[in-house]
Design a protein around this motif. Sequence first.
Motif, PDB file in Angstrom:
ATOM      1  N   LYS A 201       4.902   8.609   3.146  1.00 31.43           N
ATOM      2  CA  LYS A 201       3.805   8.094   3.972  1.00 31.43           C
ATOM      3  C   LYS A 201       2.435   8.448   3.409  1.00 31.43           C
ATOM      4  O   LYS A 201       1.547   7.604   3.395  1.00 31.43           O
ATOM      5  CB  LYS A 201       3.929   8.632   5.404  1.00 31.43           C
ATOM      6  N   ILE A 202       2.260   9.701   2.976  1.00 35.50           N
ATOM      7  CA  ILE A 202       0.905  10.053   2.534  1.00 35.50           C
ATOM      8  C   ILE A 202       0.631   9.654   1.090  1.00 35.50           C
ATOM      9  O   ILE A 202      -0.524   9.541   0.697  1.00 35.50           O
ATOM     10  CB  ILE A 202       0.575  11.550   2.757  1.00 35.50           C
ATOM     11  N   ASP A 203       1.697   9.448   0.311  1.00 32.64           N
ATOM     12  CA  ASP A 203       1.460   9.070  -1.083  1.00 32.64           C
ATOM     13  C   ASP A 203       1.496   7.562  -1.300  1.00 32.64           C
ATOM     14  O   ASP A 203       1.207   7.084  -2.398  1.00 32.64           O
ATOM     15  CB  ASP A 203       2.504   9.738  -2.004  1.00 32.64           C
ATOM     16  N   ARG A 204       1.872   6.810  -0.258  1.00 36.50           N
ATOM     17  CA  ARG A 204       1.992   5.356  -0.410  1.00 36.50           C
ATOM     18  C   ARG A 204       0.649   4.756  -0.812  1.00 36.50           C
ATOM     19  O   ARG A 204      -0.367   5.024  -0.163  1.00 36.50           O
ATOM     20  CB  ARG A 204       2.465   4.712   0.903  1.00 36.50           C
ATOM     21  N   GLY A 205       0.656   3.973  -1.894  1.00 40.78           N
ATOM     22  CA  GLY A 205      -0.577   3.332  -2.359  1.00 40.78           C
ATOM     23  C   GLY A 205      -1.489   4.240  -3.162  1.00 40.78           C
ATOM     24  O   GLY A 205      -2.600   3.875  -3.488  1.00 40.78           O
ATOM     25  N   HIS A 206      -1.025   5.480  -3.438  1.00 43.26           N
ATOM     26  CA  HIS A 206      -1.831   6.394  -4.257  1.00 43.26           C
ATOM     27  C   HIS A 206      -1.047   6.770  -5.505  1.00 43.26           C
ATOM     28  O   HIS A 206       0.184   6.841  -5.476  1.00 43.26           O
ATOM     29  CB  HIS A 206      -2.172   7.663  -3.463  1.00 43.26           C
ATOM     30  N   SER A 207      -1.782   7.047  -6.570  1.00 41.88           N
ATOM     31  CA  SER A 207      -1.094   7.331  -7.831  1.00 41.88           C
ATOM     32  C   SER A 207      -0.732   8.811  -7.959  1.00 41.88           C
ATOM     33  O   SER A 207       0.195   9.174  -8.664  1.00 41.88           O
ATOM     34  CB  SER A 207      -1.971   6.899  -9.009  1.00 41.88           C
TER      35      SER A 207
END
Lengths: 454, 223
Positions: free
Chosen positions: B201-207
């Motif tokens: 959830k917190i890493d979704r869409g982040h590298s």
Amino acid sequence: MSYPRRLFRTDSFRHAILYGGLFGLSMAVLIGITYVMLNQSFKANLMREIDDDLTSMRTAYLTAKPGKALHEAAEIVEDRLLAPDADDVFLLQRGRVRVAGNLPSMAPRLGVFAMTVPASRHTILGRGAQLAPGVYAFVGRDLQQLKDTETRLLRAFGVVLLVSLVLASLFALLLSRSFVRRIDTVTQTCRGIMAGQMSRRIPAAEHGDEFNRLGLAINEMLDRIQALMESLRQVSTDIAHDMRTPLTHLRHRLDRIRGEAQTQDEYAAAVDGATAECDKLLAIFTALLRIAQIEAGARRSEFRAVDLAHVIKSAHDIYAPVMEDAVRDFKVEAGAAVAVCGDEQLLLQLVSNLLNNAIAHTPDRTDIAVMSGMENGRPVLIVADRGPGIPVPDRTKVIRRFYRLEQSRTQPGSGLGLALVAAVVELHGAELELLDNNPGLRVVVRFPVSSASV
Amino acid sequence: MDILLVEDDPETALYVTEGLQKLGQAVHWATTGKDGICQARAGHYALMIVDRMLPGMDGLSMVRMLRAESCDTPVLMLTTMSGLDDRVDGLNAGADDYLTKPFAMSELAARVNAIVRRTSRNGTSTRLKAGSLEMDLLERTVSREGRQVELQPQEFKLLEYLMQNAGRTITRMMLLENVWNLDFDPGTNIVESHMSRLRSKIDRGHSTEMIHTVRGHGYVVSP
């Protein structure tokens, strides 16, 4: 201490002697009172007869024709003295001359008095009176018969007292002997048990006296102790047996590291593996100690009102992602709040262990459900799955420490999960049932009725 | 940072001392409860590590006595694995955390860090920040680079604990104790399952990953 001395030193002997003594004392008081009362009433009777005799003499004397008065009175005395009952004593004298009677003449003495006849040494009680000036009459009764009766009575009383005291002593001895004998059998049994004959029991009848009841209670205690010792022995054997396998694995692994590992990385990996084996062993110890502590019951003092619905909701929060990862269909049916008196952490661990088992022993896509509610007025907690279940003959065995079904021997696990569940159930006074879920396993924990009222 | 270790077993004392020294801490060693009290009164320690079983005065009494003297140095209590209620007793006596022997050095180090950080944190901030992650404790919201992240209550609690200790390794057992309030190890991959959900959830869409796994030790949130 010698046997006779022990007989005298028992409590029952002392009591029996005390009661015997008290009985004797009360009897002596009774005898004393009877004696005094008998004596008084006998003497009062005598005095009445004496006064009657005196009155009839006086009447005869006063109502006689002139000149015949003394003669009439003397006649009464003579008549009375003819009777064979020879207790009566009379004296009628004019001046110091005896007119009639069986006493020597004496100095006139008036009123009631006792005197001793010098010839027979008999005591006489009587009353002297003046019939007319110069005419003296004395009527009395010989007290010898009374004295004889009294002596006989006292002697009889004495005999009864003595016999009762002897009987009391005998009774005390008998009581004490039976007491000492029964104590001796208990002592011998205890010594036997101390010497290692654990199966010895105190002879005691089912519907006996208080001694038997005590014996039964002691025997029950011994049964319980023996069962506990047996289970302890079983556990020690199990531990020794089950620890050997992982310890052997660990040893083999360390041996292999020594022989095969070459590079730093290989060493590191091997040491990590060994550490993991150690952790497994430690986890088994922790589980065993936890079971032991739960069984010891110390945690019961921390019991509070716990809502079973809350427990299974917590279990759901914790397990939902795990179940999803394990591809199990996990359902929680928490109805209204169901209060039981218990330890929330332990109840949560109970559910957790059952869920771990359900995951470990069922294939993918199996339904697993947790439920709480009331059944026949009792709070229940149910963990059910649609897996292969446990065959009926194995259901009691799986609760034992380290017991594992043949097909699950190869899977990871300590074989302690259900043992802990059983311990928690026992601590809560609940009942554990492993039922058929057609198909699958349905574990039902029934809590006691009273537990809900907290 | 000066740490007072009260431990009668030389083996354990050596293990703890060496381990903490490697992490740059100065460790002073006392072997009895009385000695421990004297040293605690004399010096200014950032933390005390106290064994529960000590010859003479035991660890519980020692901590109780120091707390009665209003000494507020944080205490980490050690015990051999025995008591179900040991943890509760220890915390009631005034200890800040409790660790069962045998323990891994990484577990001890993680707890030492958490205690020292917890007690030195002044004031109660309602906002937590770690890297690009922000958490509002009153609104119960989490955002990363300004974008809102929807979390389940359990996930929020897990992240809150990690962010409070941002930059420090948190062990599995610490998570079980502090996030789920469990005094036992359920023995399955509970932490792993929850963690993987939180991460996705917190890493979704982040590298870049925010939560890192410290292999064999635990987890850490980048500060």
